[in-house]
Scaffold this motif. Structure first.
Motif, mmCIF file in Angstrom:
data_model
loop_
_atom_site.group_PDB
_atom_site.id
_atom_site.type_symbol
_atom_site.label_atom_id
_atom_site.label_comp_id
_atom_site.label_asym_id
_atom_site.label_seq_id
_atom_site.Cartn_x
_atom_site.Cartn_y
_atom_site.Cartn_z
ATOM 1 N N MET A 59 42.562 33.403 44.381
ATOM 2 C CA MET A 59 42.113 32.057 44.023
ATOM 3 C C MET A 59 43.298 31.080 44.055
ATOM 4 S SD MET A 59 39.019 32.656 43.747
ATOM 5 C CE MET A 59 38.470 31.016 43.252
ATOM 6 N N PRO A 60 43.021 29.772 44.174
ATOM 7 C CA PRO A 60 44.124 28.795 44.214
ATOM 8 C C PRO A 60 44.992 28.911 42.954
ATOM 9 C CG PRO A 60 42.025 27.718 44.654
ATOM 10 C CD PRO A 60 41.711 29.128 44.257
ATOM 11 N N LEU A 61 46.303 28.840 43.131
ATOM 12 C CA LEU A 61 47.209 28.962 41.986
ATOM 13 C C LEU A 61 47.061 27.744 41.095
ATOM 14 C CD1 LEU A 61 50.442 30.039 43.849
ATOM 15 C CD2 LEU A 61 48.745 31.484 42.723
ATOM 16 N N TYR A 166 33.189 35.766 51.507
ATOM 17 C CA TYR A 166 34.386 36.600 51.561
ATOM 18 C C TYR A 166 34.123 38.107 51.559
ATOM 19 C CZ TYR A 166 36.516 32.139 50.446
ATOM 20 O OH TYR A 166 36.896 30.833 50.475
ATOM 21 N N ASP A 167 33.009 38.527 50.968
ATOM 22 C CA ASP A 167 32.725 39.948 50.842
ATOM 23 C C ASP A 167 33.884 40.692 50.173
ATOM 24 O OD1 ASP A 167 31.197 42.222 51.090
ATOM 25 O OD2 ASP A 167 32.074 42.754 53.044
ATOM 26 N N ALA A 168 34.435 40.090 49.122
ATOM 27 C CA ALA A 168 35.567 40.707 48.418
ATOM 28 C C ALA A 168 35.053 41.535 47.239
ATOM 29 C CB ALA A 168 36.516 39.632 47.928
ATOM 30 N N HIS A 169 35.878 42.480 46.770
ATOM 31 C CA HIS A 169 35.500 43.292 45.608
ATOM 32 C C HIS A 169 35.851 42.590 44.302
ATOM 33 C CE1 HIS A 169 35.883 46.279 48.877
ATOM 34 N NE2 HIS A 169 34.808 46.785 48.300
ATOM 35 N N CYS A 170 37.003 41.925 44.321
ATOM 36 C CA CYS A 170 37.442 41.288 43.087
ATOM 37 C C CYS A 170 38.242 40.038 43.424
ATOM 38 C CB CYS A 170 38.276 42.257 42.255
ATOM 39 S SG CYS A 170 39.650 42.945 43.171
ATOM 40 N N ALA A 171 38.431 39.190 42.411
ATOM 41 C CA ALA A 171 39.197 37.959 42.611
ATOM 42 C C ALA A 171 40.388 37.960 41.673
ATOM 43 C CB ALA A 171 38.316 36.748 42.339
#
Lengths: 250, 387
Positions: A59-61, A166-171
């Motif tokens: 995610m954006p810092l 994104y199909d990501a597992h975690c953020a």
């Protein structure tokens, strides 16, 4: 019709002026000591079951640097912040490169304002939950009776909407606020010490959280809380990021 | 060292001088952005973040027509700065607007409900633009920063000398100085707002009129303390007098302008019901009555205005209010257009007064006039109960 920032500053200075600074300092030091005594990260039991080679949405810092003025106000510093964002970003890249996971950077959906708005709200939600964790799990006096020893904070299933592309597992979310004593503040600290008053200096504080993008559960939460560190130059920034991500289950 | 209170006053005086001694700050130029290493850039950075957060808030009025209307007022007032100013219309029923150092402005719907014409709103927007142009946030920040920094050394000295209370007295003196400085900046913004208003061809008498209406409201209010605006701003009667004098002077030179009341009523009419509903939720009925009175005088969409007058009485529920509310609702029904909710409120009051037939008639009419009402089933159940 007041200027918004003016109002904030006037209130913060009011709050500051009507409490003798030394009392604040004592409290502050106590908090630091308590902070040192606990582990710096928390995890949601059972240990997260992330696949090898998990996709991690970065995610954006959210990083801001301040100079602590002699009078104890936090003066925001745009140039330091820009440098710190750059250093923290590079440090994150190299720390995460040592892991097996794939990092996917978040990009705001510029073509879709409604989606952008929802994502913004989810990021605000994360910040609110993160701040609550900082207060309610690290300081024994502020522990919530309903939480006891369990670490089961969550952003809820609505978080899935941020993952649509994104199909990501975690953020992974990063939030850091860092302050440095100005020369005037340093002088006040020395003079104060001579007069028997403890005047506090800058503070590096922040948190990182790894969020399950299915359930919204905060799988892991790491924090920084120390009077040392420097994000304005690359090496100490790398050290701070390594410290912040120590124990991350990736 | 024997401590004498006079030292405190000397030190306090030094503090006051310190805040005046800050270097002269030039007006911001159109399109100008602060250098990245400046304290001003830091303030912009913080406000940029607040701007992003607020723009995605659920309390923002996004209607494109209303936003275009406010934008054309801004650009009419200050064409050169038109591209530097961004704004949001925030749904909140209080009178205020604010300007951040980065040119981000908040316009509250409570202000828009209270403005009686375009010139009044334009005056307030011009005042806010004055804050931006003169870099008031930056000046205020530097004053507070420098004063508090000087104070800490004073506190150390006082504590070292064993007279800690001296530091507290100096704090109060310093605070008073900061507020006085803030009021000076408000006067300056008033001047700029007035100049912009007159130059854009607006009726400049309206600048004093909006304050006059606010004084009237405050004097009537059940909770006058809630008018936070009065703490940091010049006393409003002083303001009214100054603005009236300025207007008379211009008028004596043969200048005149338009208030654009018709345009203002056209632009705000679609939102008025929502804003009035929020206004009444404050439950400061005496103050809201002043606002409503000015609106009823415009006779613009009177069916709706008399309905909200009735709602005010119904919600206040003092002895005799039920009768007044019924009279207002009946007045609302005498116009061609009225909100269907008039019939529902009327039904509820008739029911309470045990006028069962009148209540039934009102509820039945409500269901006929508004067959898509979200509370259709509820009202139907009332009718069954009444039979």
């Amino acid at each position: 019709m007041n200027t918004a920032s003016t109002r904030t500053h006037v209130f913060s200075i009011l709050a500051r002026l009507f409490h003798p600074p030394f009392k604040l300092t004592v409290l502050f030091i106590c908090l630091i000591c308590i902070g040192c005594a606990t582990t710096s990260y928390k995890a949601n039991p059972p240990p997260p079951n992330l696949p090898q080679n998990a996709r991690v949405l970065l995610m954006p810092l959210d990083v801001q640097l301040f100079e602590l003025t002699a009078g104890g106000l936090q003066e925001p510093k745009a140039d330091w912040t820009a440098a710190a964002e750059n250093h923290v970003h590079k440090a994150l890249e190299s720390v995460l490169a040592q892991k097996k996971d794939t990092v996917v950077p978040y990009e705001p959906p510029q073509d879709n304002p409604e989606k952008a708005r929802i994502n913004e709200q989810l990021m605000k939600l994360h910040e609110a939950v993160g701040q609550s964790i900082m207060i309610h799990t690290y300081y024994p006096g502020y522990n919530l009776p309903t939480k006891k020893d369990q670490f089961d904070w969550s952003l809820g299933g609505g978080i899935q909407r941020i993952n649509e592309r994104y199909d990501a597992h975690c953020a992974l979310f990063i939030f850091i606020r860092d302050s440095y004593a100005s020369p005037g503040r340093k002088a006040a600290m020395v003079l104060g010490a001579l007069a028997g008053i403890n005047i506090s200096g800058g503070l590096q504080t922040g948190f990182a959280s790894l969020v399950d993008l299915q359930t919204g559960n905060i799988l892991w939460f790491g924090r920084l809380f120390r009077p040392t560190g420097d994000l304005r130059t690359p090496e100490p920034a790398y050290e701070a990021v390594s410290q912040l991500l120590f124990g991350i289950p990736l | 060292m024997k401590f004498r209170p006079v030292y405190v006053w000397i030190l306090a005086l030094c503090l006051t001088c310190l805040s005046c001694a800050t270097t002269q700050i030039q007006d911001i130029k159109p399109g100008e952005k602060p250098a990245l290493e400046s304290d001003e850039a830091g303030l912009w950075m913080m406000m940029d973040e607040i701007e992003t957060n607020l723009k995605t808030s659920g309390r923002i009025e996004h209607d494109p027509d209303l936003n275009a209307y406010v934008n054309q007022i801004l650009c009419k007032l200050q064409p050169d700065y038109c591209n530097d100013i961004r704004y949001v219309i925030v749904q909140t029923p209080h009178f205020n607007a604010s300007m951040a150092p980065n040119g981000f402005m908040q316009v509250w719907t409570g202000l828009m409900l209270r403005s009686q014409n375009e010139a009044q709103l334009a005056y307030v927007l011009g005042h806010e633009m004055g804050h931006y142009q003169r870099r008031h946030s930056l000046k205020q920040w530097r004053t507070i920063r420098d004063t508090s920094s000087a104070l800490i050394f004073l506190q150390i000295v006082a504590a070292g000398a064993g007279v800690g209370y001296a530091g507290s007295i100096a704090q109060l003196v310093a605070m008073a100085g900061i507020f006085a400085y803030s009021r000076d900046m408000e006067r300056e913004a008033d001047d700029i707002g007035f100049g912009l208003l007159a130059d854009a061809g607006y009726d400049f008498h309206e600048a004093a009129n909006i304050w006059q209406a606010l004084i009237e409201e405050r004097d009537a209010a059940d909770q006058p303390d809630q008018f936070i605006l009065f703490a940091s701003h010049p006393t409003t009667s002083e303001r009214v007098n100054t603005l009236r004098k300025m207007a008379d002077q211009l008028a004596s030179q043969g200048r005149y302008g338009e208030s654009y009341q018709r345009e203002y009523l056209d632009a705000t009419r679609p939102f008025r019901a929502k804003w009035l509903k929020n206004e009444l939720r404050k439950r400061d009925f005496a103050a809201s009555q002043v606002v409503l009175k000015h609106l009823v005088n415009t006779a613009d969409n009177p069916g709706e205005l008399h309905f909200y007058q009735g709602e005010l009485y119904r919600m206040r529920a003092q002895p005799g209010d039920a009768e007044k509310a019924i009279a207002s609702y009946q007045k609302a029904l005498s116009f061609e257009q009225y909100p269907p909710a008039v019939l529902r409120s009327l039904g509820l009051l008739f029911w309470k007064a045990r006028k069962f037939e009148d209540a039934q008639d009102s509820f039945k009419n409500y269901l006929v006039v508004d067959p898509d009402a979200p509370d259709y089933e509820m009202i139907k159940s009332y009718l069954e109960e009444l039979q």
